[in-house]
Scaffold this motif. Structure first.
Motif, PDB file in Angstrom:
ATOM      1  N   THR A 100     -51.144  19.757  35.101  1.00 17.00           N
ATOM      2  CA  THR A 100     -50.379  19.657  33.857  1.00 17.00           C
ATOM      3  C   THR A 100     -49.511  18.407  33.861  1.00 17.00           C
ATOM      4  O   THR A 100     -49.403  17.710  32.842  1.00 17.00           O
ATOM      5  CB  THR A 100     -49.523  20.917  33.637  1.00 17.00           C
ATOM      6  N   ILE A 101     -48.908  18.104  34.987  1.00 17.04           N
ATOM      7  CA  ILE A 101     -48.098  16.881  35.112  1.00 17.04           C
ATOM      8  C   ILE A 101     -48.972  15.653  34.852  1.00 17.04           C
ATOM      9  O   ILE A 101     -48.564  14.721  34.160  1.00 17.04           O
ATOM     10  CB  ILE A 101     -47.407  16.804  36.484  1.00 17.04           C
ATOM     11  N   GLY A 102     -50.181  15.665  35.379  1.00 22.75           N
ATOM     12  CA  GLY A 102     -51.105  14.558  35.140  1.00 22.75           C
ATOM     13  C   GLY A 102     -51.457  14.417  33.670  1.00 22.75           C
ATOM     14  O   GLY A 102     -51.505  13.300  33.136  1.00 22.75           O
ATOM     15  N   ILE A 103     -51.670  15.542  33.005  1.00 19.75           N
ATOM     16  CA  ILE A 103     -52.025  15.520  31.576  1.00 19.75           C
ATOM     17  C   ILE A 103     -50.878  14.955  30.749  1.00 19.75           C
ATOM     18  O   ILE A 103     -51.069  14.042  29.945  1.00 19.75           O
ATOM     19  CB  ILE A 103     -52.410  16.937  31.086  1.00 19.75           C
ATOM     20  N   VAL A 104     -49.667  15.497  30.936  1.00 15.61           N
ATOM     21  CA  VAL A 104     -48.545  15.044  30.097  1.00 15.61           C
ATOM     22  C   VAL A 104     -48.116  13.623  30.448  1.00 15.61           C
ATOM     23  O   VAL A 104     -47.678  12.874  29.576  1.00 15.61           O
ATOM     24  CB  VAL A 104     -47.342  16.019  30.131  1.00 15.61           C
ATOM     25  N   SER A 105     -48.261  13.235  31.712  1.00 13.23           N
ATOM     26  CA  SER A 105     -47.926  11.855  32.092  1.00 13.23           C
ATOM     27  C   SER A 105     -48.896  10.862  31.468  1.00 13.23           C
ATOM     28  O   SER A 105     -48.485   9.798  30.983  1.00 13.23           O
ATOM     29  CB  SER A 105     -47.930  11.706  33.620  1.00 13.23           C
ATOM     30  N   THR A 106     -50.166  11.200  31.474  1.00 11.63           N
ATOM     31  CA  THR A 106     -51.180  10.355  30.835  1.00 11.63           C
ATOM     32  C   THR A 106     -50.919  10.259  29.340  1.00 11.63           C
ATOM     33  O   THR A 106     -50.965   9.171  28.756  1.00 11.63           O
ATOM     34  CB  THR A 106     -52.592  10.913  31.105  1.00 11.63           C
ATOM     35  N   ALA A 107     -50.617  11.399  28.712  1.00 15.96           N
ATOM     36  CA  ALA A 107     -50.326  11.410  27.273  1.00 15.96           C
ATOM     37  C   ALA A 107     -49.105  10.547  26.961  1.00 15.96           C
ATOM     38  O   ALA A 107     -49.118   9.785  25.988  1.00 15.96           O
ATOM     39  CB  ALA A 107     -50.104  12.836  26.789  1.00 15.96           C
ATOM     40  N   ALA A 108     -48.069  10.654  27.782  1.00 17.38           N
ATOM     41  CA  ALA A 108     -46.847   9.871  27.553  1.00 17.38           C
ATOM     42  C   ALA A 108     -47.130   8.374  27.663  1.00 17.38           C
ATOM     43  O   ALA A 108     -46.672   7.587  26.830  1.00 17.38           O
ATOM     44  CB  ALA A 108     -45.762  10.285  28.543  1.00 17.38           C
ATOM     45  N   ALA A 109     -47.886   7.989  28.674  1.00 16.29           N
ATOM     46  CA  ALA A 109     -48.206   6.565  28.860  1.00 16.29           C
ATOM     47  C   ALA A 109     -49.020   6.026  27.693  1.00 16.29           C
ATOM     48  O   ALA A 109     -48.742   4.936  27.176  1.00 16.29           O
ATOM     49  CB  ALA A 109     -48.957   6.363  30.178  1.00 16.29           C
ATOM     50  N   ILE A 110     -50.019   6.781  27.259  1.00 23.31           N
ATOM     51  CA  ILE A 110     -50.844   6.341  26.133  1.00 23.31           C
ATOM     52  C   ILE A 110     -50.015   6.305  24.852  1.00 23.31           C
ATOM     53  O   ILE A 110     -50.121   5.378  24.055  1.00 23.31           O
ATOM     54  CB  ILE A 110     -52.089   7.249  25.978  1.00 23.31           C
ATOM     55  N   ASP A 111     -49.170   7.319  24.659  1.00 20.58           N
ATOM     56  CA  ASP A 111     -48.340   7.369  23.463  1.00 20.58           C
ATOM     57  C   ASP A 111     -47.353   6.202  23.414  1.00 20.58           C
ATOM     58  O   ASP A 111     -47.119   5.615  22.353  1.00 20.58           O
ATOM     59  CB  ASP A 111     -47.591   8.704  23.403  1.00 20.58           C
ATOM     60  N   LEU A 112     -46.796   5.849  24.545  1.00 19.62           N
ATOM     61  CA  LEU A 112     -45.904   4.681  24.603  1.00 19.62           C
ATOM     62  C   LEU A 112     -46.644   3.400  24.239  1.00 19.62           C
ATOM     63  O   LEU A 112     -46.116   2.550  23.526  1.00 19.62           O
ATOM     64  CB  LEU A 112     -45.313   4.533  26.006  1.00 19.62           C
ATOM     65  N   ASP A 113     -47.862   3.280  24.732  1.00 24.30           N
ATOM     66  CA  ASP A 113     -48.644   2.063  24.513  1.00 24.30           C
ATOM     67  C   ASP A 113     -49.241   1.980  23.116  1.00 24.30           C
ATOM     68  O   ASP A 113     -49.203   0.935  22.477  1.00 24.30           O
ATOM     69  CB  ASP A 113     -49.752   1.981  25.566  1.00 24.30           C
ATOM     70  N   ARG A 114     -49.811   3.096  22.627  1.00 24.14           N
ATOM     71  CA  ARG A 114     -50.582   3.072  21.380  1.00 24.14           C
ATOM     72  C   ARG A 114     -49.970   3.854  20.232  1.00 24.14           C
ATOM     73  O   ARG A 114     -50.524   3.873  19.137  1.00 24.14           O
ATOM     74  CB  ARG A 114     -51.992   3.626  21.639  1.00 24.14           C
ATOM     75  N   ARG A 115     -48.890   4.563  20.496  1.00 20.40           N
ATOM     76  CA  ARG A 115     -48.223   5.419  19.506  1.00 20.40           C
ATOM     77  C   ARG A 115     -49.153   6.511  18.963  1.00 20.40           C
ATOM     78  O   ARG A 115     -49.084   6.899  17.804  1.00 20.40           O
ATOM     79  CB  ARG A 115     -47.680   4.601  18.329  1.00 20.40           C
ATOM     80  N   ARG A 116     -49.988   7.026  19.840  1.00 28.87           N
ATOM     81  CA  ARG A 116     -50.852   8.161  19.498  1.00 28.87           C
ATOM     82  C   ARG A 116     -51.324   8.809  20.786  1.00 28.87           C
ATOM     83  O   ARG A 116     -51.355   8.171  21.839  1.00 28.87           O
ATOM     84  CB  ARG A 116     -52.027   7.742  18.626  1.00 28.87           C
TER      85      ARG A 116
END
Length: 177
Positions: A14-30
């Motif tokens: 779960t930490i891997g999932i939300v960390s990946t989502a956060a990084a992508i969201d910071l970079d691409r805003r989605r």
């Protein structure tokens, strides 16, 4: 692999999932569908392996629905993007319905503090309060008699809310250990 051993993997995954989502969201805003949907799909066999077919399927379903239900109203009010809602559903599918309200509360607190800080730093506090007041006044005047006409001013901006979801998830995972 024994169910107890599998259960110890749920938090790190779960930490891997939300960390990946956060990084992508910071970079691409989605937050991409490939991440959220694959998280939902992989959570089901994991829950079944840990709890058995019936209990695991229900744990997955209840967690997924709880995550979706917590954030879906904000999506309908245009206060949140669909990727954020889908990410919270994935978190629920992995961690269960019991953790969802705690994570949602932590996420809202973190996101709220972050939003206030952004408004202060960018000098948008007065304009944002004015827009909120205008929306509330329009709503009171119209009493729900149709769509509210928003004031024609620029938005204060958007936040990559996947970061707040990740922070709330991490906070509650570490608080529960």
């Amino acid at each position: 692999m024994q169910s107890a051993t599998l259960a110890t993997l749920v938090g790190p995954i779960t930490i891997g999932i939300v960390s990946t989502a956060a990084a992508i969201d910071l970079d691409r805003r989605r937050i991409p569908n490939w991440l959220t949907v694959s998280a939902w799909v992989v959570a089901l066999p994991m829950q079944v392996a840990i709890h058995g077919i019936a209990a695991g399927s229900l744990a997955w379903l209840y967690g997924w629905v709880a995550g979706l239900a917590m954030f879906l109203p904000f999506y309908f009010l245009r206060g949140m993007a669909a990727g954020d809602v889908k990410l919270m559903a994935a978190v629920g599918a992995w961690l269960g319905a019991g953790m969802v309200p705690k994570i949602a509360l932590a996420t809202w607190l973190i996101g709220g503090v972050w939003a206030l800080a952004l408004l202060l730093v960018t000098g948008q506090m007065r304009a944002t309060l004015s827009r909120v007041g205008h929306m509330l006044l329009n709503t009171a005047i119209q009493h729900g008699a149709g769509p509210v006409q928003a004031e024609a001013k620029a938005s204060a901006g958007s936040m990559p809310y996947g970061v707040a979801i990740a922070a709330g998830t991490l906070a509650m995972l570490f608080a529960s250990t």
